[in-house]
Design a protein around this motif. Structure first.
Motif, PDB file in Angstrom:
ATOM      1  N   LYS A 363      12.477  62.224  31.507  1.00  0.00           N
ATOM      2  CA  LYS A 363      13.361  61.084  31.222  1.00  0.00           C
ATOM      3  C   LYS A 363      12.921  59.881  32.070  1.00  0.00           C
ATOM      4  O   LYS A 363      12.972  58.728  31.626  1.00  0.00           O
ATOM      5  CB  LYS A 363      14.809  61.462  31.538  1.00  0.00           C
ATOM      6  CG  LYS A 363      15.794  60.317  31.530  1.00  0.00           C
ATOM      7  CD  LYS A 363      16.358  60.003  30.160  1.00  0.00           C
ATOM      8  CE  LYS A 363      17.308  58.819  30.234  1.00  0.00           C
ATOM      9  NZ  LYS A 363      18.091  58.615  29.065  1.00  0.00           N
ATOM     10  N   MET A 364      12.482  60.139  33.300  1.00  0.00           N
ATOM     11  CA  MET A 364      12.045  59.046  34.168  1.00  0.00           C
ATOM     12  C   MET A 364      10.842  58.318  33.573  1.00  0.00           C
ATOM     13  O   MET A 364      10.777  57.086  33.610  1.00  0.00           O
ATOM     14  CB  MET A 364      11.675  59.610  35.547  1.00  0.00           C
ATOM     15  CG  MET A 364      11.056  58.603  36.488  1.00  0.00           C
ATOM     16  SD  MET A 364      10.458  59.351  38.015  1.00  0.00           S
ATOM     17  CE  MET A 364       8.877  59.976  37.521  1.00  0.00           C
ATOM     18  N   ILE A 365       9.912  59.081  33.000  1.00  0.00           N
ATOM     19  CA  ILE A 365       8.704  58.418  32.497  1.00  0.00           C
ATOM     20  C   ILE A 365       8.876  57.897  31.078  1.00  0.00           C
ATOM     21  O   ILE A 365       8.086  57.095  30.616  1.00  0.00           O
ATOM     22  CB  ILE A 365       7.456  59.322  32.611  1.00  0.00           C
ATOM     23  CG1 ILE A 365       7.627  60.634  31.853  1.00  0.00           C
ATOM     24  CG2 ILE A 365       7.113  59.567  34.067  1.00  0.00           C
ATOM     25  CD1 ILE A 365       6.381  61.509  31.840  1.00  0.00           C
ATOM     26  N   ARG A 366       9.916  58.388  30.376  1.00  0.00           N
ATOM     27  CA  ARG A 366      10.200  57.851  29.043  1.00  0.00           C
ATOM     28  C   ARG A 366      11.678  57.472  29.026  1.00  0.00           C
ATOM     29  O   ARG A 366      12.524  58.164  28.465  1.00  0.00           O
ATOM     30  CB  ARG A 366       9.860  58.883  27.986  1.00  0.00           C
ATOM     31  CG  ARG A 366       8.342  58.983  27.814  1.00  0.00           C
ATOM     32  CD  ARG A 366       7.972  60.128  26.953  1.00  0.00           C
ATOM     33  NE  ARG A 366       6.596  60.052  26.565  1.00  0.00           N
ATOM     34  CZ  ARG A 366       5.680  60.959  26.914  1.00  0.00           C
ATOM     35  NH1 ARG A 366       5.999  61.982  27.653  1.00  0.00           N
ATOM     36  NH2 ARG A 366       4.443  60.843  26.495  1.00  0.00           N
ATOM     37  N   PRO A 367      11.995  56.372  29.676  1.00  0.00           N
ATOM     38  CA  PRO A 367      13.391  56.069  29.992  1.00  0.00           C
ATOM     39  C   PRO A 367      14.275  55.680  28.807  1.00  0.00           C
ATOM     40  O   PRO A 367      15.485  55.675  28.954  1.00  0.00           O
ATOM     41  CB  PRO A 367      13.273  54.897  30.972  1.00  0.00           C
ATOM     42  CG  PRO A 367      11.931  54.312  30.740  1.00  0.00           C
ATOM     43  CD  PRO A 367      11.051  55.411  30.252  1.00  0.00           C
ATOM     44  N   THR A 368      13.676  55.390  27.652  1.00  0.00           N
ATOM     45  CA  THR A 368      14.538  54.935  26.552  1.00  0.00           C
ATOM     46  C   THR A 368      15.019  56.078  25.665  1.00  0.00           C
ATOM     47  O   THR A 368      15.744  55.837  24.708  1.00  0.00           O
ATOM     48  CB  THR A 368      13.804  53.906  25.665  1.00  0.00           C
ATOM     49  OG1 THR A 368      12.576  54.491  25.227  1.00  0.00           O
ATOM     50  CG2 THR A 368      13.508  52.633  26.420  1.00  0.00           C
TER      51      THR A 368
ATOM     52  N   ILE B 158       0.655  58.744  30.301  1.00  0.00           N
ATOM     53  CA  ILE B 158       2.073  58.425  30.453  1.00  0.00           C
ATOM     54  C   ILE B 158       2.448  58.298  31.923  1.00  0.00           C
ATOM     55  O   ILE B 158       3.329  57.539  32.281  1.00  0.00           O
ATOM     56  CB  ILE B 158       2.955  59.477  29.743  1.00  0.00           C
ATOM     57  CG1 ILE B 158       4.422  59.069  29.738  1.00  0.00           C
ATOM     58  CG2 ILE B 158       2.776  60.878  30.327  1.00  0.00           C
ATOM     59  CD1 ILE B 158       4.745  57.915  28.849  1.00  0.00           C
ATOM     60  N   ILE B 283       6.808  52.066  35.813  1.00  0.00           N
ATOM     61  CA  ILE B 283       7.614  52.023  34.592  1.00  0.00           C
ATOM     62  C   ILE B 283       8.782  51.077  34.830  1.00  0.00           C
ATOM     63  O   ILE B 283       9.931  51.465  34.879  1.00  0.00           O
ATOM     64  CB  ILE B 283       8.045  53.431  34.165  1.00  0.00           C
ATOM     65  CG1 ILE B 283       6.816  54.340  34.177  1.00  0.00           C
ATOM     66  CG2 ILE B 283       8.664  53.408  32.782  1.00  0.00           C
ATOM     67  CD1 ILE B 283       7.052  55.754  33.805  1.00  0.00           C
ATOM     68  N   ARG B 289       0.589  51.533  32.973  1.00  0.00           N
ATOM     69  CA  ARG B 289       0.408  52.945  32.638  1.00  0.00           C
ATOM     70  C   ARG B 289      -0.980  53.369  33.125  1.00  0.00           C
ATOM     71  O   ARG B 289      -1.900  52.546  33.162  1.00  0.00           O
ATOM     72  CB  ARG B 289       0.488  53.152  31.130  1.00  0.00           C
ATOM     73  CG  ARG B 289       1.870  52.886  30.529  1.00  0.00           C
ATOM     74  CD  ARG B 289       2.828  54.019  30.766  1.00  0.00           C
ATOM     75  NE  ARG B 289       4.104  53.767  30.070  1.00  0.00           N
ATOM     76  CZ  ARG B 289       5.164  54.538  30.184  1.00  0.00           C
ATOM     77  NH1 ARG B 289       5.143  55.595  30.952  1.00  0.00           N
ATOM     78  NH2 ARG B 289       6.276  54.263  29.539  1.00  0.00           N
ATOM     79  N   ARG B 323      11.257  64.068  23.682  1.00  0.00           N
ATOM     80  CA  ARG B 323      12.501  64.562  24.267  1.00  0.00           C
ATOM     81  C   ARG B 323      12.750  65.970  23.748  1.00  0.00           C
ATOM     82  O   ARG B 323      12.427  66.279  22.601  1.00  0.00           O
ATOM     83  CB  ARG B 323      13.663  63.630  23.856  1.00  0.00           C
ATOM     84  CG  ARG B 323      15.011  64.000  24.420  1.00  0.00           C
ATOM     85  CD  ARG B 323      15.283  63.248  25.685  1.00  0.00           C
ATOM     86  NE  ARG B 323      16.453  63.780  26.354  1.00  0.00           N
ATOM     87  CZ  ARG B 323      17.196  63.104  27.215  1.00  0.00           C
ATOM     88  NH1 ARG B 323      16.894  61.863  27.523  1.00  0.00           N
ATOM     89  NH2 ARG B 323      18.234  63.652  27.797  1.00  0.00           N
ATOM     90  N   THR B 367      14.572  56.648  18.945  1.00  0.00           N
ATOM     91  CA  THR B 367      14.207  56.343  20.330  1.00  0.00           C
ATOM     92  C   THR B 367      13.532  57.525  21.032  1.00  0.00           C
ATOM     93  O   THR B 367      13.011  57.376  22.124  1.00  0.00           O
ATOM     94  CB  THR B 367      15.451  55.842  21.096  1.00  0.00           C
ATOM     95  OG1 THR B 367      15.066  55.372  22.351  1.00  0.00           O
ATOM     96  CG2 THR B 367      16.479  56.937  21.254  1.00  0.00           C
TER      97      THR B 367
END
Lengths: 614, 377
Positions: A363-368, B158, B283, B289, B323, B367
């Motif tokens: 979540k930190m590296i892909r915050p959206t 990433i 970030i 990156r 996710r 998202t």
């Protein structure tokens, strides 16, 4: 209705009937449309888009245009002409669905305003400087003071390495000793501080210390920094004068810092009023609510990178910005600060540490990203509770009376061991908790927001809770500076959602022992008489605007606000969640054993129907 | 949703990148527009002000601060050697003489009659800024730095740790889903950029350090291994200054996640070539990156142009799910339903449909995917 002078910069004097406002958060840019319907302003449409400070755009206005484009699609109103916002609204030309009268914005993108402050005595001028910076919506990355225990070269190294956006120097009362103030100026000059953004511009530095030291400070720092001198924030020991320094911080933020962040120059040109830092705008609204209703209030805005806490107790406003406590960019830091066991204590299932840690880092590296499954949502809610709790602890330590001041005491105070600098936060006199920010405003069920705040803040006695419906307090904060009626109308009608009242006895006992008895009388005259044991949680539906009366009879070592074991009758207000009676104890203590803790959480979550299937 | 924007990472065989190389403080630019530069070549130089040492003369001589000038042997701006006398008193009896000597070699920066302090500054340190990538100087920013343009292959990761480095690309595993174990590493990999597959365990990190590997590029790692490597729990994703012995770049995220096939194939196709890498990640505003840049010689940019990024997501776009519960899966967008959809959390969100290589489909919040940016083809 005309636009009141924002501070002269807007130059708009047209009637304000259609307003578009954005808040550029660190993760998401939120846009709202406000329209005058009859004599009243209403929030009608909203849109959002990821904040575009990332490559390939590196231009905050792209996210703003995307969020406004969503409003265009939903409302059918044409707002954009390419990359330009159409102003004013063309209703007078017979085209009612084109244009807006003003565009305004707040921003915390770019990591917010990061400041370093200096003072002479750490818990006196150092703390006053910290309060001034925090009050202006800044993130204070360090407080340097003559007595902070660091050696001179360590102070210099610290200034060099931190690269703040701005420095606020205070120290000394007017007419007092100058030595330490000058010493600190020497250290700052020796460090040759460089700003985060831009190589060629000089670091903005505000001197708000002993006025007698001004000429010396100008001599030492005038060439090396963009020095601004303002009134002393502690002219005498007994008085803080934070206003002038705060105003200078706002001015310099707009003039220097925001200009350096990606795309802000364009954003400033697009906006019809000065862009406010988000915490400053939310603070305006929180302070207004408290003062208008004469309430003691705690407000919180939990964002992606920071958690901002506001309080008004006895009319005294305080604000803190906890940098690196947030739900996206800083989510991993919540784990680091709270520790894994503190997060896991809120999760109603077992999960191995490695999986949880990896999820939090992802979540930190892909915050959206957003939780897609229920267990992911429950984990985020657990983390939010800890972020809220830690940010309040931080706030409590700073929202204090002035330290180092001789207190006047009367004979009645003789037996009270009070020290100066006592925290102003008193949960027993707290009337209202207001939550804002994505995780609270967008919780799928409102009771989830209510319980997150109750678990984190542990209110005692009787406390009302409310939430910002769709996260629009920042927009309304900046709007209130140009059109108070519009801000008030929308705030009352569309923004503030009352969740209900929480009644929580102070005290602890054994699971299952008697805690309180009560008679609850609803507005329709119906009365419920019941009792609750220690460890129980109960929710009664009680609609917004409805009031019930409750006669409470606590067991002998529980206090509902009148003293241990003393009965209390009071009127309580409802909300979309209802009336919550919380007998889980204060301080709240969860079972330590894993299976018992999971069972307790499941029982509580079921009792208030917190999640689907719970 | 015509303007929908989804951030994505670029993985492309041919592109043109521009890298702004700027000194942290004003200095001298060493190259001119049009110069062809090598990655390790210095393009700008600055002098970092030396460390500062305060010496409180008034205290040490037991005099009032405004009297110190009378005792100074040196003046503001003078150079001093270590142990050279800075100030001394002149007593009637020689035995009572006090001499204050300089703790460092440097210059006297300032003398304060208010505090009684002298600030000494060590000599400046020369800081050289390299070009970082092989390319051509397209812009000179006076006193600050340059912009280097390079035709190259580009892989954005990433997350990474460690600073800029350069080395030959070596592919250590046979497939994109194979973990990089210590056995994959050999002494021949010293100074090279090693490409792994799905996972980098702690033992491999230790072995890489021992062998002197320059860079490690893998799909994922466990957070606990990162914590052990750094010695602390990383709170916010702002990295680049770590000194752990190598630069590490994750292409997918935390956990065991196969590297995207496109990324693995691209890197494999450049085995034996020199690459410039950077683990720096930020970030937040002005997002950085981590990246792997492999210079292309003899090819011109524009052969396979990048899709204009503001077009937004489209059916057929290659995407990575970012996710849980399908974290790391890669597929392509097969539908973009416009209406809000209720997901299991009960939130109403915008979604899209992803089709996986095996033909199965799933619905994901918009998202929660990222486009694998690259050439159109």
């Amino acid at each position: 209705m005309t636009v009141a002078s924002a501070n002269g910069s807007s130059g708009h004097h047209n009637p304000l009937n259609v307003i578009v406002a954005t808040d550029c958060g660190s993760t998401t840019t939120k846009a709202i449309l406000i329209e005058k319907i009859g004599n009243e302003y209403r929030q009608t449409y909203r849109g959002e888009a990821p904040t575009t400070v990332e490559a390939p755009f590196e231009d905050v206005t792209r996210g703003v245009l995307n969020a406004i484009a969503e409003i265009e699609e939903l409302s059918g109103r044409k707002i954009l002409d390419g990359e330009t916002i159409i102003t004013p609204n063309r209703a007078s030309e017979g085209d009612a669905k084109t244009g807006v009268d003003i565009y305004i914005s707040t921003s915390s993108a770019g990591g917010g305003l990061q400041m370093m402050v200096t003072g002479v005595v750490q818990n006196m001028t150092g703390e006053s400087a910290q309060r001034a910076a925090l009050g202006a919506g800044a993130i204070v990355i360090d407080v340097l003071a003559s007595n902070d225990g660091r050696l001179p070269h360590e102070k210099i190294d610290r200034i060099r390495s931190m690269r703040p956006d701005m420095i606020l120097m205070s120290g000394g009362t007017d007419g007092g000793a100058m030595t330490h103030v000058i010493e600190m100026a020497d250290y700052v000059a020796a460090a040759e501080p460089r700003p985060r953004f831009g190589v060629t511009y000089k670091l903005p530095l505000i001197f708000a210390g002993n006025k007698d030291a001004q000429p010396q400070v100008k001599k030492i720092l005038g060439e090396k920094t963009a020095l601004v001198v303002t009134d002393n924030i502690r002219p005498v020991l007994e008085k803080e004068n934070l206003g002038p320094a705060r105003n200078k911080i706002h001015d310099l933020f707009l003039e220097h810092v925001m200009q350096q962040a990606p795309g802000y120059k364009k954003l400033i040109d697009m906006a019809g009023a000065p862009i406010m830092p988000t915490p400053a705008a939310v603070g305006v609204i929180m302070e207004t609510i408290a003062k208008r209703n004469r309430l003691n209030l705690i407000g919180v805005d939990i964002g992606g990178a920071t958690t901002d806490v506001f309080s008004v107790f006895g009319g005294i406003f305080n604000r803190t910005v906890s940098a690196n406590l947030g739900m996206s960019y800083s989510i991993s830091n919540v784990l680091a600060e709270a520790g894994l066991p503190n997060i896991m204590r809120w999760v109603p299932f077992t999960i191995d540490e490695q999986t949880l840690r990896n999820r939090i880092k992802n979540k930190m590296i892909r915050p959206t990203t957003i939780p897609q499954t229920l267990d992911e949502l429950q984990i985020e809610h657990a983390i939010a509770r800890e972020a809220l709790r830690l940010a309040l602890l931080h706030h409590t330590s700073l929202a204090t009376g002035l330290k180092g001041v001789q207190q006047e005491r009367t004979i009645s105070d003789v037996f009270e061991q009070q020290t100066s600098g006592k925290t102003l936060i008193d949960m027993l006199t707290l009337n209202l908790i207001v939550g804002s920010g994505g995780i609270l405003s967008h919780a799928p069920r409102r009771i989830q927001s209510m319980l997150m705040m109750v678990d984190a803040y542990e209110p005692v006695g009787s406390t009302m809770l409310a939430v910002d419906s769709i996260f629009m307090m920042p927009h309304l904060g900046v709007l209130s500076t140009i059109n108070e009626q519009a801000a008030t109308d929308v705030f009352v009608r569309d923004c503030m959602v009352y969740l209900g009242t929480c009644i929580a006895p102070r005290g602890r006992g054994a699971q299952g022992e008697a805690c309180i008895e009560y008679d609850l009388t609803f507005p329709d005259g119906r009365t419920i008489s019941d009792r609750m044991t220690f460890g129980e949680l109960r929710l009664y539906p009680l609609a917004s605007g409805d009031r019930a009366t409750i006669a409470l009879r606590p067991a002998k070592h529980y206090d509902v606000g009148s003293g241990a074991g003393v009965p209390l009758s009071q009127s309580v207000e409802g909300g979309v969640a209802g009336l919550l009676i919380d007998c889980r104890g204060r301080p709240l203590q969860l079972p330590e054993e894993q299976n018992a803790r999971v069972a307790a959480l499941k029982k509580w979550y079921h009792a208030v129907d917190l999640y689907p299937g719970s | 949703m015509a303007h929908s924007y989804t951030p994505g990472l670029t993985v492309t065989d041919r592109t043109t990148v521009r890298r702004r190389r700027v000194l942290p403080l004003p200095g001298k630019v060493l190259v001119q527009v049009g110069h062809r530069v090598r990655s390790e070549q210095p393009v700008a130089r600055a002098e970092l002000p030396g460390k500062v040492y305060p010496v409180n003369l008034a205290n040490q001589l037991s005099i009032a601060p405004d009297e110190i000038k009378e005792y100074l042997v040196k003046r503001e701006g003078d150079t001093v050697e270590r142990d050279e006398i800075l100030a001394e008193n002149k007593p009637f009896i020689k035995w009572f003489k006090t001499e204050i000597r300089s703790p460092v070699s440097g210059t006297i920066e300032s003398i304060s009659p208010v505090t009684g302090q002298v600030l000494l500054r060590e000599p400046p340190k020369v800081l050289e800024l390299s070009a970082y990538v092989d390319g051509v100087i397209v812009e000179v920013i006076p006193e600050q730095g340059v912009v280097v343009e390079a035709d190259c292959s580009l892989v954005q990761g990433i997350f990474g740790i460690g600073g800029e480095a350069r080395g030959e690309i070596v592919v250590a595993v046979s497939g994109h889903d194979e973990p990089l174990t210590p056995q994959h590493l050999t002494s021949a990999m010293k100074g090279k950029v090693v490409i792994g597959g799905s996972f980098l365990p702690a033992e491999t990190m230790a072995r890489a350090k021992e062998l002197g590997v320059t860079g490690l590029v893998v799909g994922g790692i466990h957070d606990k291994d990162l914590r052990a490597l750094l010695g602390y729990d990383l709170g916010v994703a702002i990295t680049g200054g770590e000194r752990v012995g190598f630069t590490m770049i994750l292409t997918e995220g935390f956990g065991t996640i196969p590297m995207a096939m496109k990324t693995f194939k691209l890197l494999s196709s450049h085995a034996g070539r020199q690459a410039s890498i950077s683990g720096a990640t930020q970030i937040r505003a002005g997002v950085i990156r981590p990246e792997i840049i492999i210079p292309q010689s003899g090819k011109t940019s524009g052969e396979a142009p990048l899709r204009p990024p503001h077009e937004g997501i489209q059916i057929g776009d290659p995407v990575r799910i970012i996710r849980d519960p399908l974290f790391g899966r890669i597929g392509e967008v097969s539908a973009l339903p416009p209406d809000l959809t209720k997901i299991p959390t009960e939130s109403d969100v915008r979604v899209l449909e992803v089709k996986f290589p095996d033909g199965s489909r799933t619905v994901i919040p918009r998202t929660n995917i990222e486009v694998i940016e690259g050439a159109w083809s």
